[in-house]
Design a protein around this motif. Structure first.
Motif, mmCIF file in Angstrom:
data_model
loop_
_atom_site.group_PDB
_atom_site.id
_atom_site.type_symbol
_atom_site.label_atom_id
_atom_site.label_comp_id
_atom_site.label_asym_id
_atom_site.label_seq_id
_atom_site.Cartn_x
_atom_site.Cartn_y
_atom_site.Cartn_z
ATOM 1 N N SER A 46 2.284 0.841 5.587
ATOM 2 C CA SER A 46 3.111 2.009 5.275
ATOM 3 C C SER A 46 3.904 2.459 6.491
ATOM 4 O O SER A 46 5.079 2.837 6.374
ATOM 5 C CB SER A 46 2.230 3.157 4.771
ATOM 6 O OG SER A 46 3.026 4.259 4.380
ATOM 7 N N ARG A 50 7.917 2.724 6.735
ATOM 8 C CA ARG A 50 8.645 3.917 7.176
ATOM 9 C C ARG A 50 9.738 3.524 8.165
ATOM 10 O O ARG A 50 10.874 4.018 8.086
ATOM 11 C CB ARG A 50 7.679 4.923 7.811
ATOM 12 C CG ARG A 50 6.864 5.692 6.810
ATOM 13 C CD ARG A 50 5.827 6.584 7.458
ATOM 14 N NE ARG A 50 6.418 7.525 8.414
ATOM 15 C CZ ARG A 50 5.998 8.778 8.558
ATOM 16 N NH1 ARG A 50 5.024 9.259 7.792
ATOM 17 N NH2 ARG A 50 6.540 9.570 9.448
ATOM 18 N N LEU A 127 -0.590 -2.325 -0.352
ATOM 19 C CA LEU A 127 0.054 -1.020 -0.324
ATOM 20 C C LEU A 127 0.840 -0.844 -1.617
ATOM 21 O O LEU A 127 1.757 -1.625 -1.893
ATOM 22 C CB LEU A 127 0.996 -0.894 0.875
ATOM 23 C CG LEU A 127 1.711 0.461 0.996
ATOM 24 C CD1 LEU A 127 0.717 1.542 1.422
ATOM 25 C CD2 LEU A 127 2.870 0.381 1.988
ATOM 26 N N ILE A 131 4.558 3.806 -2.790
ATOM 27 C CA ILE A 131 4.536 4.399 -1.448
ATOM 28 C C ILE A 131 5.684 3.840 -0.616
ATOM 29 O O ILE A 131 6.395 4.584 0.069
ATOM 30 C CB ILE A 131 3.189 4.137 -0.748
ATOM 31 C CG1 ILE A 131 2.053 4.804 -1.515
ATOM 32 C CG2 ILE A 131 3.227 4.642 0.692
ATOM 33 C CD1 ILE A 131 0.674 4.585 -0.902
ATOM 34 N N SER A 132 5.871 2.525 -0.665
ATOM 35 C CA SER A 132 6.970 1.914 0.088
ATOM 36 C C SER A 132 8.316 2.456 -0.371
ATOM 37 O O SER A 132 9.189 2.754 0.458
ATOM 38 C CB SER A 132 6.946 0.389 -0.084
ATOM 39 O OG SER A 132 5.835 -0.182 0.564
ATOM 40 N N ASN A 135 8.792 5.888 0.967
ATOM 41 C CA ASN A 135 9.087 5.830 2.400
ATOM 42 C C ASN A 135 10.578 5.604 2.637
ATOM 43 O O ASN A 135 11.182 6.201 3.532
ATOM 44 C CB ASN A 135 8.281 4.716 3.070
ATOM 45 C CG ASN A 135 6.805 5.041 3.207
ATOM 46 O OD1 ASN A 135 6.391 6.181 3.010
ATOM 47 N ND2 ASN A 135 6.007 4.044 3.531
ATOM 48 N N CYS A 182 1.734 8.910 2.457
ATOM 49 C CA CYS A 182 2.203 7.724 3.185
ATOM 50 C C CYS A 182 1.125 7.134 4.092
ATOM 51 O O CYS A 182 1.369 6.146 4.786
ATOM 52 C CB CYS A 182 3.446 8.051 4.004
ATOM 53 S SG CYS A 182 3.115 9.101 5.446
ATOM 54 N N THR A 206 -0.839 8.398 -4.941
ATOM 55 C CA THR A 206 -1.493 7.438 -4.064
ATOM 56 C C THR A 206 -2.928 7.242 -4.502
ATOM 57 O O THR A 206 -3.419 6.119 -4.621
ATOM 58 C CB THR A 206 -1.459 7.936 -2.616
ATOM 59 O OG1 THR A 206 -0.110 8.163 -2.222
ATOM 60 C CG2 THR A 206 -2.077 6.891 -1.683
#
Length: 210
Positions: A46, A50, A127, A131-132, A135, A182, A206
């Protein structure tokens, strides 16, 4: 738009490409553990996304200002280590070929530069893709609202619309909060960031997907 932001001359030895890092969890983890002391592979991935998200926001800025996109893919993006504290990853283009495009360029850019990396990270580092994507979205939203001061092209990114939560971009930026954590809190010495949904509720996306 100054495209020099993507070139760092010959400074720094290439440590592989984005494709190689995304597809090799051990390579990514070794660098994250050395620089961030992080021991969680999803958290390391993660933090990588970012940094890659900020790089992609720059590409979206060029697209919005010039209707041009870089004619390459993650296998043609080198990773070099810059100076400074933390995990100073820099992304260097192997060539400087940019092509003209219309509105379809935004979707083409993300499908070529973002989605393959997101899917490899999801497979190799476990992951969740959401989430990606968030980001990336956070930096894209910041770029459109604060740097370009023109948010019209966000409408060309329907796969990120969910993160607006039915708000206008300016409202979403002014009241910024995430749908997903994240995993910044997994980095030693760090706590939940101010935008973390875990500060408000225990059951964020998440938690549902990990």
């Amino acid at each position: 738009m100054d495209r020099a932001m993507f070139a760092f001359g010959n400074e720094g030895e290439a440590m592989g490409t984005v494709t190689e890092w995304a597809g090799n969890a051990q390579l990514l983890m070794a660098s994250a553990e050395q620089n961030l002391k992080v021991t969680s592979l999803p958290a390391a991935a993660s933090m990588f996304m970012r940094r890659y998200g900020l790089f992609l926001a720059g590409h979206l800025a060029v697209f919005s200002k010039e209707r041009r996109i870089w004619d390459g893919d993650p296998d043609k993006v080198e990773i070099v280590m810059g100076g400074g504290d933390g995990w100073p990853l820099l992304f260097r283009l192997k060539h400087e070929n940019w092509i003209s495009c219309g509105d379809e360029g935004a979707d083409f850019l993300l499908n070529r530069m973002a989605e393959p990396v997101i899917q490899m990270i999801a497979k190799e580092a476990k992951l969740p893709a959401v989430i990606s994507r968030e980001n990336i979205f956070g930096y894209a939203l910041w770029m459109y609202v604060h740097i370009l001061k023109d948010t019209r092209d966000l409408a060309l990114l329907p796969q990120y619309e969910r993160f607006l939560r039915k708000q206008k971009p300016e409202e979403a930026m002014a009241n910024f909060s995430r749908l997903t954590c994240c995993l910044y809190k997994e980095v030693p010495g760090c706590e939940k960031c101010p935008y973390c949904p875990l500060l408000k509720k225990k059951n964020c996306e998440t938690a549902q997907t990990l």
